[in-house]
Every structure is written in structure tokens, then in C-alpha cells.
Design a protein around this motif. Sequence first.
Motif, mmCIF file in Angstrom:
data_model
loop_
_atom_site.group_PDB
_atom_site.id
_atom_site.type_symbol
_atom_site.label_atom_id
_atom_site.label_comp_id
_atom_site.label_asym_id
_atom_site.label_seq_id
_atom_site.Cartn_x
_atom_site.Cartn_y
_atom_site.Cartn_z
ATOM 1 N N ILE A 16 45.116 64.165 44.294
ATOM 2 C CA ILE A 16 44.034 64.001 44.503
ATOM 3 C C ILE A 16 43.422 65.487 43.620
ATOM 4 C CG2 ILE A 16 44.384 65.908 46.805
ATOM 5 C CD1 ILE A 16 42.667 64.442 48.039
ATOM 6 N N LYS A 17 44.391 66.459 44.338
ATOM 7 C CA LYS A 17 44.837 68.034 43.303
ATOM 8 C C LYS A 17 44.357 67.671 41.692
ATOM 9 C CE LYS A 17 48.732 69.440 44.254
ATOM 10 N NZ LYS A 17 49.759 70.477 44.450
ATOM 11 N N HIS A 18 43.953 65.734 41.632
ATOM 12 C CA HIS A 18 43.365 65.875 39.637
ATOM 13 C C HIS A 18 42.675 64.962 39.661
ATOM 14 C CE1 HIS A 18 47.653 68.224 38.051
ATOM 15 N NE2 HIS A 18 48.057 67.524 39.497
ATOM 16 N N SER A 19 42.457 64.602 40.571
ATOM 17 C CA SER A 19 40.896 63.050 41.003
ATOM 18 C C SER A 19 40.138 63.592 40.559
ATOM 19 C CB SER A 19 41.206 63.223 42.240
ATOM 20 O OG SER A 19 40.358 61.881 42.724
ATOM 21 N N ARG A 20 39.550 63.653 39.348
ATOM 22 C CA ARG A 20 38.023 62.831 39.423
ATOM 23 C C ARG A 20 37.050 61.621 39.822
ATOM 24 N NH1 ARG A 20 41.098 65.883 35.792
ATOM 25 N NH2 ARG A 20 40.352 67.862 34.936
ATOM 26 N N ALA A 21 36.901 62.143 40.538
ATOM 27 C CA ALA A 21 36.327 60.981 41.119
ATOM 28 C C ALA A 21 34.871 60.903 40.627
ATOM 29 C CB ALA A 21 36.453 60.732 42.477
ATOM 30 N N PRO A 27 37.443 61.988 46.653
ATOM 31 C CA PRO A 27 38.945 62.213 45.353
ATOM 32 C C PRO A 27 39.723 61.710 47.166
ATOM 33 C CG PRO A 27 37.074 64.183 45.542
ATOM 34 C CD PRO A 27 36.422 63.328 46.663
ATOM 35 N N ILE A 28 39.519 61.776 48.085
ATOM 36 C CA ILE A 28 40.948 60.819 48.617
ATOM 37 C C ILE A 28 40.864 59.324 48.303
ATOM 38 C CG2 ILE A 28 39.491 61.010 50.577
ATOM 39 C CD1 ILE A 28 43.282 61.806 50.637
ATOM 40 N N GLN A 29 39.942 58.875 47.885
ATOM 41 C CA GLN A 29 40.095 56.974 48.144
ATOM 42 C C GLN A 29 40.862 57.060 46.283
ATOM 43 O OE1 GLN A 29 40.103 56.652 51.490
ATOM 44 N NE2 GLN A 29 39.679 54.461 50.663
ATOM 45 N N SER A 30 40.229 57.774 45.348
ATOM 46 C CA SER A 30 40.466 57.844 44.053
ATOM 47 C C SER A 30 41.686 58.380 44.274
ATOM 48 C CB SER A 30 39.297 59.714 43.159
ATOM 49 O OG SER A 30 40.263 59.144 42.130
ATOM 50 N N CYS A 34 45.562 56.214 42.264
ATOM 51 C CA CYS A 34 46.387 56.377 42.063
ATOM 52 C C CYS A 34 47.619 55.754 42.535
ATOM 53 C CB CYS A 34 46.271 57.880 41.439
ATOM 54 S SG CYS A 34 44.672 57.939 40.395
ATOM 55 N N ALA A 35 47.701 56.969 43.685
ATOM 56 C CA ALA A 35 49.109 56.843 44.673
ATOM 57 C C ALA A 35 49.995 55.464 44.188
ATOM 58 C CB ALA A 35 48.724 57.487 45.486
ATOM 59 N N LEU A 36 48.599 54.603 44.607
ATOM 60 C CA LEU A 36 49.110 52.911 44.941
ATOM 61 C C LEU A 36 48.802 52.085 43.312
ATOM 62 C CD1 LEU A 36 46.430 51.543 47.668
ATOM 63 C CD2 LEU A 36 48.374 51.403 47.413
#
Length: 82
Positions: A16-21, A27-30, A34-36
Amino acid sequence: MIPAKEKANELVVKFIKHSRAEKDIKPIQSAKQCALILVEQIIDEYQSISDLESTLVINGQVMSIVDKIVYWNEVKQQIQNL
């Protein structure tokens, strides 16, 4: 090994810290996506090992390849539940 739910949360928080949604994606969805992707890659790597009955020693803990696949599938489920 930490519980799957805790590992799922840890991975999403790191991403989430690196998410650029995009503007319609939170951002949480992005971060979850990424984690998935990461977890699916880990599962694929373990499944590609020809001898699934092999064992690994990680930090002094003996685990089978199947145990690792089961664990990472649990992490995947927990990420989806976040």
C-alpha cells in the motif's frame, strides 16, 4: 511461520505504501492485487518443484513443499478477505 492472516496483512501493508492506484481504484485494492500477484508467483514456484514430497528447512523448521503450498494458499485467501 506466522499465521496466514497476519502474513496477508503484512504483504498488503507493504504494497500500500507503494501503490499508485488509478482514480477509481482505492490504494488498498491496488495493494491487494499486488500482494495476490506475489503470492500466486510463490505458489507457482513451489508447484513447479518436481518432487512435491521434498522437505525444506527454513529457520530450523522442517516443512514439506505441500505444506508451503497450503500455507501460501491460505495467505492468498486471507488477502482476498481483507
